[in-house]
Design a protein around this motif. Structure first.
Motif, PDB file in Angstrom:
ATOM      1  N   PRO A 110       0.252  -1.145  -0.203  1.00  0.00           N
ATOM      2  CA  PRO A 110       0.196  -0.068   0.064  1.00  0.00           C
ATOM      3  C   PRO A 110       0.889   1.528   0.348  1.00  0.00           C
ATOM      4  CG  PRO A 110       0.147  -0.764   2.519  1.00  0.00           C
ATOM      5  CD  PRO A 110       0.342  -2.200   1.394  1.00  0.00           C
ATOM      6  N   ALA A 111       0.332   2.462  -0.368  1.00  0.00           N
ATOM      7  CA  ALA A 111       1.027   3.614  -0.299  1.00  0.00           C
ATOM      8  C   ALA A 111       0.025   4.653  -0.585  1.00  0.00           C
ATOM      9  CB  ALA A 111       2.093   3.703  -1.690  1.00  0.00           C
ATOM     10  N   THR A 112       0.441   5.816   0.129  1.00  0.00           N
ATOM     11  CA  THR A 112      -0.400   6.969   0.793  1.00  0.00           C
ATOM     12  C   THR A 112      -0.045   7.844  -0.755  1.00  0.00           C
ATOM     13  OG1 THR A 112      -0.726   6.437   2.323  1.00  0.00           O
ATOM     14  CG2 THR A 112      -1.310   9.071   1.691  1.00  0.00           C
ATOM     15  N   LEU A 113      -1.095   8.304  -1.269  1.00  0.00           N
ATOM     16  CA  LEU A 113      -0.557   9.440  -2.870  1.00  0.00           C
ATOM     17  C   LEU A 113      -1.148  10.660  -2.525  1.00  0.00           C
ATOM     18  CD1 LEU A 113       0.509  10.324  -5.843  1.00  0.00           C
ATOM     19  CD2 LEU A 113      -1.430   9.725  -6.489  1.00  0.00           C
ATOM     20  N   LEU A 114      -0.239  11.812  -2.585  1.00  0.00           N
ATOM     21  CA  LEU A 114      -1.209  13.495  -2.562  1.00  0.00           C
ATOM     22  C   LEU A 114      -0.389  14.015  -3.415  1.00  0.00           C
ATOM     23  CD1 LEU A 114       0.280  12.543   1.091  1.00  0.00           C
ATOM     24  CD2 LEU A 114      -1.027  14.076   1.057  1.00  0.00           C
ATOM     25  N   ALA A 115      -1.021  14.926  -3.619  1.00  0.00           N
ATOM     26  CA  ALA A 115      -1.133  15.868  -4.741  1.00  0.00           C
ATOM     27  C   ALA A 115      -1.410  17.247  -5.399  1.00  0.00           C
ATOM     28  CB  ALA A 115      -1.737  15.374  -6.051  1.00  0.00           C
ATOM     29  N   PRO A 116      -1.060  17.743  -5.789  1.00  0.00           N
ATOM     30  CA  PRO A 116      -1.463  20.058  -5.240  1.00  0.00           C
ATOM     31  C   PRO A 116      -2.612  19.310  -6.640  1.00  0.00           C
ATOM     32  CG  PRO A 116       0.770  19.413  -6.255  1.00  0.00           C
ATOM     33  CD  PRO A 116       0.788  18.120  -6.304  1.00  0.00           C
ATOM     34  N   GLU A 117      -3.643  20.657  -6.308  1.00  0.00           N
ATOM     35  CA  GLU A 117      -4.421  21.015  -7.163  1.00  0.00           C
ATOM     36  C   GLU A 117      -4.576  21.056  -8.238  1.00  0.00           C
ATOM     37  OE1 GLU A 117      -6.961  24.018  -5.758  1.00  0.00           O
ATOM     38  OE2 GLU A 117      -7.875  22.454  -3.271  1.00  0.00           O
ATOM     39  N   GLY A 118      -4.610  20.599  -9.208  1.00  0.00           N
ATOM     40  CA  GLY A 118      -4.901  21.338 -10.742  1.00  0.00           C
ATOM     41  C   GLY A 118      -4.223  20.125 -11.914  1.00  0.00           C
ATOM     42  N   PRO A 119      -4.478  20.067 -13.072  1.00  0.00           N
ATOM     43  CA  PRO A 119      -4.029  19.119 -14.191  1.00  0.00           C
ATOM     44  C   PRO A 119      -2.471  18.622 -13.965  1.00  0.00           C
ATOM     45  CG  PRO A 119      -4.234  20.398 -15.279  1.00  0.00           C
ATOM     46  CD  PRO A 119      -4.615  21.347 -13.604  1.00  0.00           C
ATOM     47  N   GLY A 120      -1.641  19.489 -13.648  1.00  0.00           N
ATOM     48  CA  GLY A 120      -0.051  19.135 -13.388  1.00  0.00           C
ATOM     49  C   GLY A 120       0.467  19.368 -15.229  1.00  0.00           C
ATOM     50  N   PRO A 121       1.491  18.623 -15.598  1.00  0.00           N
ATOM     51  CA  PRO A 121       2.393  18.230 -14.602  1.00  0.00           C
ATOM     52  C   PRO A 121       2.948  18.364 -14.033  1.00  0.00           C
ATOM     53  CG  PRO A 121       3.365  18.216 -16.667  1.00  0.00           C
ATOM     54  CD  PRO A 121       2.065  18.854 -16.626  1.00  0.00           C
ATOM     55  N   PHE A 122       3.775  18.026 -12.609  1.00  0.00           N
ATOM     56  CA  PHE A 122       3.954  18.041 -11.614  1.00  0.00           C
ATOM     57  C   PHE A 122       5.093  17.102 -11.831  1.00  0.00           C
ATOM     58  CE2 PHE A 122       0.112  18.859 -10.259  1.00  0.00           C
ATOM     59  CZ  PHE A 122      -0.288  20.232 -10.124  1.00  0.00           C
ATOM     60  N   PRO A 123       6.403  17.901 -10.540  1.00  0.00           N
ATOM     61  CA  PRO A 123       7.979  17.459 -10.089  1.00  0.00           C
ATOM     62  C   PRO A 123       6.911  16.390  -8.980  1.00  0.00           C
ATOM     63  CG  PRO A 123       7.798  19.175  -9.350  1.00  0.00           C
ATOM     64  CD  PRO A 123       7.235  19.764 -10.546  1.00  0.00           C
ATOM     65  N   ALA A 124       8.136  15.238  -8.632  1.00  0.00           N
ATOM     66  CA  ALA A 124       7.160  15.102  -7.743  1.00  0.00           C
ATOM     67  C   ALA A 124       8.302  13.789  -6.468  1.00  0.00           C
ATOM     68  CB  ALA A 124       6.634  13.255  -8.353  1.00  0.00           C
ATOM     69  N   VAL A 125       8.009  13.869  -5.701  1.00  0.00           N
ATOM     70  CA  VAL A 125       8.432  13.113  -4.716  1.00  0.00           C
ATOM     71  C   VAL A 125       8.287  11.373  -3.457  1.00  0.00           C
ATOM     72  CG1 VAL A 125      10.035  13.352  -2.043  1.00  0.00           C
ATOM     73  CG2 VAL A 125       9.659  15.471  -3.642  1.00  0.00           C
ATOM     74  N   VAL A 126       9.618  11.178  -3.638  1.00  0.00           N
ATOM     75  CA  VAL A 126       8.712   9.488  -3.073  1.00  0.00           C
ATOM     76  C   VAL A 126       8.985   9.422  -1.284  1.00  0.00           C
ATOM     77  CG1 VAL A 126       9.163   6.707  -2.748  1.00  0.00           C
ATOM     78  CG2 VAL A 126       9.244   8.082  -5.125  1.00  0.00           C
ATOM     79  N   MET A 127       8.556   9.765  -0.452  1.00  0.00           N
ATOM     80  CA  MET A 127       8.717   9.516   0.707  1.00  0.00           C
ATOM     81  C   MET A 127       8.759   8.364   1.133  1.00  0.00           C
ATOM     82  SD  MET A 127       9.558  12.084   2.802  1.00  0.00           S
ATOM     83  CE  MET A 127       8.787  13.508   1.774  1.00  0.00           C
ATOM     84  N   MET A 128      10.306   8.160   2.207  1.00  0.00           N
ATOM     85  CA  MET A 128      10.202   6.720   2.300  1.00  0.00           C
ATOM     86  C   MET A 128      10.413   7.116   4.352  1.00  0.00           C
ATOM     87  SD  MET A 128      10.554   5.131  -0.279  1.00  0.00           S
ATOM     88  CE  MET A 128      10.341   3.382   0.567  1.00  0.00           C
ATOM     89  N   HIS A 129       9.407   6.082   4.492  1.00  0.00           N
ATOM     90  CA  HIS A 129       9.185   6.709   6.204  1.00  0.00           C
ATOM     91  C   HIS A 129      10.044   5.849   6.891  1.00  0.00           C
ATOM     92  CE1 HIS A 129       8.289   2.358   6.688  1.00  0.00           C
ATOM     93  NE2 HIS A 129       7.026   2.501   5.834  1.00  0.00           N
ATOM     94  N   ASP A 130       9.999   6.190   8.349  1.00  0.00           N
ATOM     95  CA  ASP A 130      11.177   5.882   9.487  1.00  0.00           C
ATOM     96  C   ASP A 130      11.188   4.119   9.353  1.00  0.00           C
ATOM     97  OD1 ASP A 130       9.247   6.405  11.434  1.00  0.00           O
ATOM     98  OD2 ASP A 130       9.580   8.344  11.392  1.00  0.00           O
ATOM     99  N   CYS A 131      11.382   3.958  10.799  1.00  0.00           N
ATOM    100  CA  CYS A 131      11.412   3.193  11.495  1.00  0.00           C
ATOM    101  C   CYS A 131      10.151   2.595  12.231  1.00  0.00           C
ATOM    102  CB  CYS A 131      12.590   2.491  12.245  1.00  0.00           C
ATOM    103  SG  CYS A 131      12.507   2.952  13.837  1.00  0.00           S
ATOM    104  N   SER A 132       9.496   3.439  12.629  1.00  0.00           N
ATOM    105  CA  SER A 132       7.968   3.329  13.317  1.00  0.00           C
ATOM    106  C   SER A 132       6.967   2.992  12.058  1.00  0.00           C
ATOM    107  CB  SER A 132       7.739   4.907  13.718  1.00  0.00           C
ATOM    108  OG  SER A 132       7.789   5.794  12.916  1.00  0.00           O
ATOM    109  N   GLY A 133       7.150   3.631  10.790  1.00  0.00           N
ATOM    110  CA  GLY A 133       6.014   2.824   9.966  1.00  0.00           C
ATOM    111  C   GLY A 133       5.135   3.801   9.745  1.00  0.00           C
ATOM    112  N   LEU A 134       4.129   3.556   9.461  1.00  0.00           N
ATOM    113  CA  LEU A 134       3.018   4.487   9.145  1.00  0.00           C
ATOM    114  C   LEU A 134       0.929   4.350   9.642  1.00  0.00           C
ATOM    115  CD1 LEU A 134       3.937   5.095   5.247  1.00  0.00           C
ATOM    116  CD2 LEU A 134       4.101   6.168   6.638  1.00  0.00           C
ATOM    117  N   GLY A 135       1.665   2.906  10.659  1.00  0.00           N
ATOM    118  CA  GLY A 135       0.509   2.818  11.279  1.00  0.00           C
ATOM    119  C   GLY A 135       0.429   4.071  13.333  1.00  0.00           C
ATOM    120  N   PRO A 136       0.550   2.823  13.818  1.00  0.00           N
ATOM    121  CA  PRO A 136      -0.208   4.254  15.433  1.00  0.00           C
ATOM    122  C   PRO A 136       0.730   4.067  15.890  1.00  0.00           C
ATOM    123  CG  PRO A 136      -1.112   1.310  15.016  1.00  0.00           C
ATOM    124  CD  PRO A 136      -1.234   1.550  13.759  1.00  0.00           C
TER     125      PRO A 136
END
Length: 322
Positions: free
Chosen positions: A54-80
């Motif tokens: 799974p992954a979470t995607l966030l995008a600016p408003e508008g059609p783009g195209p935009f540059p992008a960033v892949v954000m890698m989480h730390d050892c605590s993950g993305l859970g609680p």
């Protein structure tokens, strides 16, 4: 306005550090609101795999195209138990005009609670080198989107995600495996916040006199595939700054585009409002005992890091209009 501000300072005697902390928090909240980014759940396929994560995607408003960033989480993950840093940075960058995707390397692999204090050796199944495949899977996903400029995608991460970033950005010694093949079309730039610089990264290696404790010897050089920025804290006892300083220096001498900034007095996870605290249960290969590490926010370092990240990404991902 000046009189009101002066009254607050005189009556409550807020320190400069406290004021910076408040300003940093308000700016982060303001950016998240202004960006208007609504997270969308997607799935990505790690390089060389048929698995989907799974992954979470966030995008600016508008059609783009935009540059992008892949954000890698730390050892605590993305859970609680997540530190919250990946999504804080994601909202920050969406507000600056980047599409951001945050892959979840842990939840579907049995580590929903993260691996910061996990005692199982199975956590090596999600180490930084393995997760580099996740990063390239996310890159492939982004390049298939019409609202992304495929040639202008960076990878960024803190701590375990910084380890992943370094693993994703060095020249591969072996090119016949999935990661080596993925690196034929690498990221355009990379940012690693307080990463572990002690592991082997291609031609770069370090050694220790025993299994746990500080690095004492260095060999080779980190051969960056694209411009790399490392931001770390002087007092970091989880992923110490010195190996990163040596890594960056050797890389630059060899002609590779690696820059580093070390924040005086800052600890691991300086990009937060959390108080500085030591947790004995944290896994720490750089501790003589193999455990225990200190984390905590540093308002000045955090504020400067935001400026450094913004300028670096703009320089390498927005050099001209598409």
């Amino acid at each position: 306005m000046r009189l009101a501000a002066g009254w607050v300072l005189s009556k409550h005697k807020l320190s400069v550090t406290a004021m910076r902390c408040i300003i940093a928090l308000l700016c982060a909240l303001f950016t998240a609101v202004v960006s208007g980014a609504e997270p969308v759940s997607v799935a990505v396929t790690p390089a060389g795999s048929t698995e989907q994560i799974p992954a979470t995607l966030l995008a600016p408003e508008g059609p783009g195209p935009f540059p992008a960033v892949v954000m890698m989480h730390d050892c605590s993950g993305l859970g609680p138990r997540s530190s919250g840093a990946p999504m804080r940075w994601a909202h920050e960058l969406v507000g600056q005009g980047y599409v951001v995707i945050v892959p979840d390397s842990f939840s579907t692999r049995g580590f929903a609670g993260g691996v910061c204090t996990s005692a199982t050796t199975n956590r090596q199944r999600v180490n930084g080198h393995v997760r580099a495949l996740d990063a390239y899977g996310a890159l492939t996903y982004l390049r298939a989107r019409s609202d992304v400029i495929g040639a202008r995608v960076a990878v960024m991460g803190g701590s375990h995600g910084g380890w992943t970033t370094l693993a994703a950005m060095h020249a591969a010694l072996e090119t016949n495996n999935a990661l080596g093949q993925a690196k034929r079309e690498p990221f355009a730039a990379a940012i690693a916040l307080y990463p572990s610089c002690a592991p082997r990264y291609g031609a770069w290696s370090t050694s220790k006199p025993r299994a746990f404790g500080p690095v004492t010897e260095y060999a080779g050089e980190y051969q960056a595939l694209a411009p790399l920025l490392i931001l770390t804290g002087e007092k970091d006892d989880w992923t110490p700054a010195e190996p990163c300083r040596e890594l960056a220096q050797r890389a630059r001498v060899a002609g590779y585009p690696v820059d580093i900034k070390i924040y005086p007095g800052a600890y691991h996870s300086f990009d937060s409002n959390a108080p500085v605290r030591y947790v004995a249960q944290r896994n720490n290969a750089n501790s003589p005992t193999g455990a225990g590490a200190t984390t905590g926010g540093d308002p000045a370092a955090w504020a400067d890091a935001r400026e450094q990240v913004s300028a670096f990404l703009a320089r390498h991902l927005k050099p001209s209009t598409p």
